[in-house]
Design an enzyme around this catalytic site. Structure first.
Site, mmCIF file in Angstrom:
data_model
loop_
_atom_site.group_PDB
_atom_site.id
_atom_site.type_symbol
_atom_site.label_atom_id
_atom_site.label_comp_id
_atom_site.label_asym_id
_atom_site.label_seq_id
_atom_site.Cartn_x
_atom_site.Cartn_y
_atom_site.Cartn_z
ATOM 1 N N ASP A 443 20.046 19.578 6.125
ATOM 2 C CA ASP A 443 20.192 17.799 5.478
ATOM 3 C C ASP A 443 20.669 16.988 6.307
ATOM 4 O O ASP A 443 21.955 16.970 7.185
ATOM 5 C CB ASP A 443 21.052 18.036 3.977
ATOM 6 C CG ASP A 443 21.477 17.075 3.545
ATOM 7 O OD1 ASP A 443 20.824 15.828 3.778
ATOM 8 O OD2 ASP A 443 21.435 17.238 2.408
ATOM 9 N N HIS A 444 19.869 15.732 7.365
ATOM 10 C CA HIS A 444 20.222 15.046 7.968
ATOM 11 C C HIS A 444 20.809 14.264 7.340
ATOM 12 O O HIS A 444 21.887 13.636 8.504
ATOM 13 C CB HIS A 444 19.041 14.335 8.543
ATOM 14 C CG HIS A 444 18.486 14.620 9.367
ATOM 15 N ND1 HIS A 444 19.652 13.627 10.557
ATOM 16 C CD2 HIS A 444 17.791 14.507 9.807
ATOM 17 C CE1 HIS A 444 19.404 14.112 11.454
ATOM 18 N NE2 HIS A 444 17.857 13.998 11.590
ATOM 19 N N ARG A 445 21.176 14.111 6.110
ATOM 20 C CA ARG A 445 22.796 13.264 5.221
ATOM 21 C C ARG A 445 23.802 14.648 6.238
ATOM 22 O O ARG A 445 25.183 13.286 6.390
ATOM 23 C CB ARG A 445 23.384 13.824 3.985
ATOM 24 C CG ARG A 445 21.727 12.829 4.014
ATOM 25 C CD ARG A 445 21.525 12.560 1.730
ATOM 26 N NE ARG A 445 21.187 13.934 1.581
ATOM 27 C CZ ARG A 445 21.759 14.300 0.706
ATOM 28 N NH1 ARG A 445 21.551 13.693 -1.012
ATOM 29 N NH2 ARG A 445 21.039 15.733 0.082
#
Length: 473
Positions: A443-445
């Site tokens: 998850d790039h968050r």
């Protein structure tokens, strides 16, 4: 005098809101004991047998096999406190059930209730006392005793109105009768006002089918062509007649839960994937040496799990979840490791709790236990929930790589391909080595590419040189 008590589908826990009847274990007229399993149901999590908290004679069953019921809907009625004689069964027929006084029913529930709704789980109280929308339909209460089929809940056969706006009502006064969060989310995502939906469930309960019907009715005018001359109507209808009907398979049970979770993951999580090839020759040799030393055999999955746990200790941001409502990243203190398992019922992800505190032997034993339970459809809801990170060994399917979908609400997943002999430069010379492809979806968050790359590189280093793990033992 026998008194009829209604047993409703209990809250099976873990946020489950509905279940499908797979197999009835009792028939009308059978005598059941307290806590005797009466029906086998399939939820989005597992297949479970539901025990009845009352002892007596079964007077009615609600729903045929294959029917999907919401939590709180009637399952069956039981006549308690009598001898079970035929005349008492007649008096306790489904049509006579609603005539019992509310106070008497409460007393009977208090005295006859066993306290166990699901074998092995327990409950805080009888299902009849839950603060839920009441499901006793007035139409059912007025039905004659000679027509028990009329008491089957509405989900068994939902009539579809012929009008184009079927499913859209004139509005509700007071709380909207919906108990399923999935139904609310479906309506919210499509901008549908639930107050304008007419429920087909007991007492006007709004079911998923009602929302889908209302959405279809609202979409139909937009999809239809604008008023046009009659000469254009015939060509427009021709493709619809010629199109093949095809086979329609309901998305429910495990397949429906997987579809919902994967769709939600793709919708909410901005994921990215990186991958690397690794020389697994030394890891395979280490496993062979461990198993040759005697004692329980160590599985390759257990060694990969140990590597994952150590990598997560170095990169804790990947053992986390995102609270979208609060706009916060929640880093989790323990690693509960899920692993993908293909079963006759579909894809499931059992969870090894506290994987970070387990040895390779303990992990091997737990993987074996959960895998066998998955094959026997004996996994409990507790076995399938609470994961913080997933290890996906798709190499068992004979493939090298993949870009897996993150198991929502987790933040990352490590994929392992098959280990096969390949040409590899080893110590400056070309040699045949055991090579595996590792893929990592995150998850790039929760992190940037540098963190994800560092995690995957550390995992690959441990695969190529298992001695690296000695630094953290």
């Amino acid at each position: 005098m026998a008194q009829v008590l209604e047993f409703k589908l209990p809250d099976l826990g873990e946020g489950l809101t509905e279940a499908e009847i797979v197999r009835w274990l009792v028939a009308v007229g059978d005598v059941v004991a307290i806590d005797q399993p009466v029906v086998e149901v399939e939820t989005a999590k597992a297949m479970v047998e539901v025990p009845c908290p009352y002892g007596g004679v079964v007077t009615a069953r609600y729903g045929e096999e294959g029917t999907e019921l919401p939590v709180g809907a009637p399952l069956l009625t039981v006549a308690v406190g009598g001898t079970g004689a035929p005349e008492e069964r007649a008096e306790a027929a489904p049509g006579a059930a609603p005539t019992a006084g509310e106070g008497a029913a409460e007393s009977a529930v208090s005295s006859e209730y066993s306290g166990n709704v699901l074998v092995g789980y327990g409950t805080a109280g009888p299902a009849a006392r839950r603060r839920r929308v009441r499901y006793e339909s007035h139409a059912v209460a007025k039905a004659p005793a000679a027509a028990p089929a009329a008491q089957v809940p509405a989900p068994v056969a939902v009539p579809v109105a012929p009008a184009p706006d079927a499913g859209v009502g004139t509005g509700h006064e007071g709380p909207v009768p919906v108990i399923s969060p999935l139904v609310r989310k479906l309506a919210r995502d499509r901008g549908l006002d639930l107050r304008e939906v007419r429920g087909s469930g007991p007492e006007g309960l709004i079911l998923r089918a009602d929302v889908e019907l209302a959405l279809a009715a609202l979409d139909r005018p937009a999809a239809a062509p604008a008023p046009a001359p009659a000469r254009t109507a015939a060509p427009a209808a021709a493709p619809a007649v010629a199109a093949p009907a095809g086979e329609r398979i309901p998305l429910r049970g495990v397949r429906g839960a997987v579809a919902d979770k994967l769709a939600r993951s793709r919708t909410e999580i901005p994921d990215a994937t990186c991958w690397v090839d690794a020389d697994a020759t030394e890891l395979m040799a280490a496993r062979t040496a461990m198993n040759a030393a005697g004692g329980p055999k160590i599985s390759l999955l257990a060694l990969l799990a140990r590597i994952c746990v150590h990598a997560l200790a170095r990169f804790p941001e990947l053992n986390s979840t995102v609270d979208t409502a609060a706009r916060e990243i929640v880093r989790l203190p323990s690693v509960h490791l899920g692993f993908a398992a293909q079963t006759p019922r579909g894809l499931v992800v059992p969870v090894v709790k506290d994987a970070g505190t387990r040895t390779a032997e303990s992990l091997t034993a737990e993987f074996a236990r959960l895998t066998e339970a998955a094959r026997e459809s004996a996994l409990t809801p507790a076995d399938l929930t609470g994961g913080t990170f997933t290890l996906n060994n798709y190499g068992v399917f004979g493939v090298d790589g993949s870009t897996p979908i993150i198991n929502h609400p987790e933040a990352a997943m490590l994929g392992v391909g098959r280990i096969i002999p390949k040409p590899w430069v080893h110590q400056g010379e070309l040699a045949v080595r055991q090579v595996v492809q590792l893929s990592f979806t995150f998850d790039h968050r929760v992190c940037d590419g540098g963190t994800a790359g560092g995690f995957l590189r550390y995992v690959a280093d441990c695969v190529e040189q298992p001695a690296v793990l000695l630094r953290t033992l």
